[in-house]
Design a protein around this motif. Structure first.
Motif, PDB file in Angstrom:
ATOM      1  N   UNK A 201      -7.807 -12.403  -8.405  1.00 20.14           N
ATOM      2  CA  UNK A 201      -7.177 -11.709  -8.180  1.00 20.14           C
ATOM      3  C   UNK A 201      -6.644 -10.642  -8.908  1.00 20.14           C
ATOM      4  N   UNK A 202      -7.128 -10.015  -9.712  1.00 20.53           N
ATOM      5  CA  UNK A 202      -7.008  -8.468 -10.160  1.00 20.53           C
ATOM      6  C   UNK A 202      -7.033  -7.617  -8.846  1.00 20.53           C
ATOM      7  N   UNK A 203      -7.927  -8.292  -8.168  1.00 21.67           N
ATOM      8  CA  UNK A 203      -8.024  -7.414  -6.348  1.00 21.67           C
ATOM      9  C   UNK A 203      -7.152  -8.353  -5.306  1.00 21.67           C
ATOM     10  N   UNK A 204      -6.576  -8.542  -5.685  1.00 17.47           N
ATOM     11  CA  UNK A 204      -5.287  -9.261  -4.686  1.00 17.47           C
ATOM     12  C   UNK A 204      -5.575 -10.183  -4.529  1.00 17.47           C
ATOM     13  N   UNK A 205      -6.021 -10.134  -3.096  1.00 20.28           N
ATOM     14  CA  UNK A 205      -7.094 -11.152  -2.444  1.00 20.28           C
ATOM     15  C   UNK A 205      -8.562 -11.662  -2.426  1.00 20.28           C
ATOM     16  N   UNK A 206      -8.761 -12.564  -2.886  1.00 22.28           N
ATOM     17  CA  UNK A 206     -10.184 -12.679  -3.453  1.00 22.28           C
ATOM     18  C   UNK A 206     -10.337 -14.116  -2.975  1.00 22.28           C
ATOM     19  N   UNK A 207     -11.889 -14.599  -2.585  1.00 25.07           N
ATOM     20  CA  UNK A 207     -12.007 -15.869  -2.840  1.00 25.07           C
ATOM     21  C   UNK A 207     -12.072 -16.698  -3.859  1.00 25.07           C
ATOM     22  N   UNK A 208     -10.983 -16.579  -5.132  1.00 25.59           N
ATOM     23  CA  UNK A 208     -11.206 -16.974  -6.222  1.00 25.59           C
ATOM     24  C   UNK A 208      -9.165 -17.933  -6.054  1.00 25.59           C
ATOM     25  N   UNK A 209      -9.731 -19.534  -7.211  1.00 24.53           N
ATOM     26  CA  UNK A 209      -7.956 -19.430  -6.765  1.00 24.53           C
ATOM     27  C   UNK A 209      -6.911 -18.915  -7.865  1.00 24.53           C
ATOM     28  N   UNK A 485      -2.184  -2.534  -7.248  1.00 28.06           N
ATOM     29  CA  UNK A 485      -2.966  -2.894  -7.957  1.00 28.06           C
ATOM     30  C   UNK A 485      -4.255  -3.085  -7.304  1.00 28.06           C
ATOM     31  N   UNK A 486      -4.028  -4.799  -5.853  1.00 27.78           N
ATOM     32  CA  UNK A 486      -4.904  -5.579  -5.331  1.00 27.78           C
ATOM     33  C   UNK A 486      -5.548  -3.952  -4.695  1.00 27.78           C
ATOM     34  N   UNK A 487      -5.002  -3.106  -4.140  1.00 31.07           N
ATOM     35  CA  UNK A 487      -5.009  -2.437  -2.895  1.00 31.07           C
ATOM     36  C   UNK A 487      -5.711  -1.322  -3.394  1.00 31.07           C
ATOM     37  N   UNK A 488      -5.223  -0.975  -4.706  1.00 33.45           N
ATOM     38  CA  UNK A 488      -6.476   0.136  -4.776  1.00 33.45           C
ATOM     39  C   UNK A 488      -7.598  -0.463  -5.134  1.00 33.45           C
ATOM     40  N   UNK A 492     -10.741   1.437  -3.633  1.00 36.63           N
ATOM     41  CA  UNK A 492     -11.885   2.095  -4.671  1.00 36.63           C
ATOM     42  C   UNK A 492     -12.848   1.524  -5.383  1.00 36.63           C
ATOM     43  N   UNK A 493     -12.510   0.318  -5.622  1.00 36.43           N
ATOM     44  CA  UNK A 493     -13.700  -0.174  -7.358  1.00 36.43           C
ATOM     45  C   UNK A 493     -14.094  -1.274  -6.545  1.00 36.43           C
ATOM     46  N   UNK A 494     -14.368  -2.269  -5.649  1.00 34.98           N
ATOM     47  CA  UNK A 494     -15.127  -2.707  -4.816  1.00 34.98           C
ATOM     48  C   UNK A 494     -17.146  -2.351  -4.449  1.00 34.98           C
ATOM     49  N   UNK A 495     -17.402  -2.088  -3.222  1.00 30.87           N
ATOM     50  CA  UNK A 495     -18.229  -1.934  -2.246  1.00 30.87           C
ATOM     51  C   UNK A 495     -18.366  -0.915  -2.343  1.00 30.87           C
ATOM     52  N   UNK A 496     -17.670   0.406  -2.036  1.00 30.68           N
ATOM     53  CA  UNK A 496     -17.823   2.159  -2.317  1.00 30.68           C
ATOM     54  C   UNK A 496     -16.891   2.458  -3.290  1.00 30.68           C
ATOM     55  N   UNK A 497     -17.438   3.613  -3.807  1.00 33.31           N
ATOM     56  CA  UNK A 497     -17.526   3.547  -5.529  1.00 33.31           C
ATOM     57  C   UNK A 497     -17.630   5.099  -4.747  1.00 33.31           C
ATOM     58  N   UNK A 498     -17.219   5.648  -5.596  1.00 31.00           N
ATOM     59  CA  UNK A 498     -17.794   7.094  -5.912  1.00 31.00           C
ATOM     60  C   UNK A 498     -16.369   8.156  -7.513  1.00 31.00           C
ATOM     61  N   UNK A 499     -17.125   8.975  -7.908  1.00 24.05           N
ATOM     62  CA  UNK A 499     -16.230   9.079  -9.601  1.00 24.05           C
ATOM     63  C   UNK A 499     -14.993  10.029  -8.318  1.00 24.05           C
ATOM     64  N   UNK A 500     -14.700  10.688  -7.916  1.00 23.53           N
ATOM     65  CA  UNK A 500     -13.459  11.110  -7.350  1.00 23.53           C
ATOM     66  C   UNK A 500     -11.810   9.435  -7.763  1.00 23.53           C
ATOM     67  N   UNK A 501     -13.047   8.489  -6.199  1.00 20.66           N
ATOM     68  CA  UNK A 501     -12.148   7.468  -5.434  1.00 20.66           C
ATOM     69  C   UNK A 501     -11.928   6.872  -7.249  1.00 20.66           C
TER      70      UNK A 501
END
Ligand SMILES: Cc1cc2nc3c(=O)[nH]c(=O)nc-3n(C[C@H](O)[C@H](O)[C@H](O)COP(=O)(O)OP(=O)(O)OC[C@H]3O[C@@H](n4cnc5c(N)ncnc54)[C@H](O)[C@@H]3O)c2cc1C
Length: 635
Positions: A201-209, A485-488, A492-501
């Protein structure tokens, strides 16, 4: 000596296994769960549970199971715990079978097996596509037997708020909140086991309950100094149905039963093959392009999840998404009706939420946040460690606090293989129960004797925070902050990561942390106040999000689920290390690194392009240490 009491927080597979083991050993258990135990997230698990069976005729072995798990996790997992888990898996399956879990069977009466991602072997036992539900109900029944004997007292609909420690720093109970009345009470015990699940749920939407906020473990991190480990490794599952409220998983079992992933080909387009970086033509215009099979002919649709998710994103980035959108097909229409029937539970979910029958029309799916490999740091002395008997497996760095299941970091390294989580939850839960009992025996004293004033102080801290939240009259809305928070985190913190992101993400998270101080509760009632409950959790969700982003920012390599632009290769020389994360108030968390125990399998580059079945020999494997005994299932 009076029976010792343990508070187990969490009633999913890990919590129930720990409870069962403790009851078997004659301990009393307070079982605390924020939802009714039978609604714990484990009930949603679909595809199956791994163990090696000698009945499949494939020459599979415990060593291969351990190797696939470690290779799937890109060699970041400490190898002794993985090895012992795989050793115990067949016995765990036997136990589950004995307690009446209705596994699918072959015509000859053996447990049926399907193939899952990251392996070439059929080693996943299953109950249709609702395996988690059947396992949870099976273990719940065993716990009810202990409850009937007076060994277990359940506290459902109660939320863990804080651990209480005595003057020597040993856990001696918890503060919890009744989620209907918001009343705060304490539970006293000789030790505490955490089994509080994942944090999607930190990521807003996920497959979790929706209750998988991770707030419980984060409270331990922020309030009590518990260490986290490998938090940067977040699994994005390749096949989920996007929804307005959440993502619904289409289990890997769909591909295990022969489902294929495709998009319409386009001969005019070229893209980099994610397997080797070579430029390739994107299939043939007007024909189905089974791109996973094209990229990874060895494993096809059953490559490890991190690999499949990145491949799907590469294809939609190349403009090949179905209907021009971020979606690809997952197709089971060609499967025999009897095979489709094995997937009934998930096919019904698809039909219910999209209105289309996946038996006739291919499903439209996209990757979604699914699982957290990282979590609470736990100790795990190997069988031959000199100080093995003075240390306790599954114990966090807080004396007397253990952790098991998805909330802790062992077993899966940088990427979890499908169907290994249910196994690690049950194995970890049983180990935590046994080691916790050994810990209590080793104490030789009553932890409560040094706890004068500790319960009152802990309860007062929680009450003060409650009053603080109710008194805030700011403009900020905690649910909107969560959306941001979920959107960012997703961007920026899932599949596509970069140091600037990641730097941008951290800046945004610091702002959210500041703005949170100025929230106002839209509901100030004292009964079933969900806004208050979430606002209380959100303080800890923010700190967990910062820990994830910071650990990702620091790790300059790509490994498993963590892929970083500019650092595309795995770097074993500098980064074959476990991240250990310590909370620091108002500062970034402090990150240090532990070396990884790679004693059995030398790290090699993962290659899913070739299907090579090879025998794996291990020098000096550990002696088999059984964690399942016949008493586990009431014999
Ligand atoms: C849709 C889906 C399908 C999956 N399918 C599979 C599969 O087929 N095979 C596989 O191996 N893995 C699968 N997984 C992963 C697996 O389901 C989970 O990793 C596993 O069930 C976690 O179990 P757990 O016991 O650690 O936690 P959970 O089952 O999540 O239980 C957590 C418990 O903690 C309690 N809790 C949490 N916070 C608090 C608090 N603050 N206070 C009190 N109680 C609290 C909850 O009430 C709950 O009882 C799947 C995951 C998803 C999302």
């Amino acid at each position: 000596m009076a029976r010792q009491t343990v508070t187990v927080v969490g009633g999913g597979l890990a919590g129930l296994s720990a409870t069962m083991k403790l009851a078997e050993l004659g301990c009393k258990v307070n079982l605390v769960s924020v939802v009714p135990v039978k609604r714990s997230h484990s009930v949603c698990a679909q595809g199956g549970i791994n163990s090696v069976s000698d009945m499949t005729g494939e020459d599979d072995s415990i060593e291969l199971h351990a190797y696939d798990t470690i290779r799937g996790g890109d060699f970041l997992a400490d190898q002794p715990p993985v090895y012992e888990m795989c050793y115990n898996a067949p016995y765990i399956l036997k136990m589950l079978d004995h307690i009446g879990v209705p596994f699918n069977r072959t015509a000859s009466g053996n447990l049926d097996r399907r193939r899952f991602g990251g392996t070439l072997y059929n080693r996943t036992a299953f109950c249709g596509a609702s395996t988690g539900q059947q396992l949870l109900y099976g273990l719940d029944e065993q716990v009810r037997r202990a409850e009937a004997k007076g060994l277990v007292q359940k506290y459902e609909n109660h939320e863990f708020m804080r651990v209480v420690q005595n003057q020597d720093g040993e856990a001696c109970g918890i503060v919890m909140m009744d989620i209907y009345t918001l009343d705060l009470t304490v539970l006293k015990s000789d030790a505490v086991i955490f089994a509080t699940g994942g944090n999607g749920i930190i990521f807003g939407k996920s497959t979790n309950s929706m209750h998988n906020t991770g707030a419980a473990a984060a409270r331990l991190f922020v309030q009590s100094g518990a260490l986290l480990a490998n938090s940067e490794f977040i699994q994005v599952h390749p096949t989920a149905i996007p929804g307005k409220d959440k993502y619904r998983l289409m289990s890997e079992s769909a591909r295990g039963e022969g489902g294929r992933v495709w998009v319409w080909g386009n001969s005019a387009k070229r893209m980099k093959n994610p397997a080797d970086g070579e430029l390739i033509t994107c299939g043939v215009t007007g024909e189905k392009w089974f791109f996973l099979e094209a990229f990874y002919p060895g494993y096809g649709n059953l490559v490890a999840r991190d690999v499949a998710s990145r491949a799907i994103l590469a294809v939609t980035d190349a403009g090949l998404g179905v209907d021009g959108k971020d979606q690809v097909y997952l197709d089971v229409t060609h499967l025999e009706p009897k095979t489709q029937d094995k997937l009934e539970a998930i096919l019904d979910i698809y039909q219910k939420y999209t209105g289309e029958d996946p038996r006739i029309v291919p499903m439209k799916i996209f990757p979604a946040v699914h699982y957290t490999m990282g979590g609470l740091y736990i100790d795990w002395p190997a069988y031959d460690a000199e100080d093995r008997l003075s240390r306790f497996r599954q114990m966090t760095n807080i004396k007397g606090v253990f952790a098991a299941g998805e909330c802790e970091y062992q077993y899966h390294g940088a990427n979890r293989l499908g169907a290994n989580s249910l196994l690690s939850c049950i194995y970890g839960g049983l180990v935590a129960g046994a080691e916790c009992e050994r810990y209590m025996q080793s104490l030789g004293k009553d932890v409560l004797s040094g706890s004068d004033g500790a319960f009152e102080e802990a309860q007062a801290k929680e009450l003060a925070f409650k009053q603080d939240l109710f008194s805030r009259g700011g403009e900020e809305n905690v649910h909107l902050l969560h959306e941001e928070l979920g959107k960012v985190m997703i961007d920026k913190v899932t599949v596509r990561r970069s140091n600037s992101g990641l730097d941008e993400a951290l800046q945004k998270l610091y702002q959210i942390r500041e703005r949170y101080k100025h929230i106002g509760l839209s509901d100030k009632g004292n009964y079933v106040n969900q806004t208050y409950i979430f606002a209380n959790q959100f303080k800890y969700i923010i700190e967990n999000a910062i820990a994830i982003a910071k650990a990702a920012r620091c790790r300059d390599e790509s490994r498993g689920a963590h892929a970083k632009e500019g650092f595309e290769d795995r770097d074993d020389e500098n980064w074959l290390k476990t991240s250990i994360i310590r909370y620091q108030k108002d500062l970034d968390p402090h990150i240090s690194y532990n070396s990884v125990d790679t004693r059995y399998f030398k790290p090699v580059k993962r290659d899913y392009t070739k299907a090579v079945k090879k025998k794996i020999q291990v020098e000096n494997p550990p002696a088999y240490v059984p964690i399942v005994t016949s008493r586990d299932y009431g014999r």
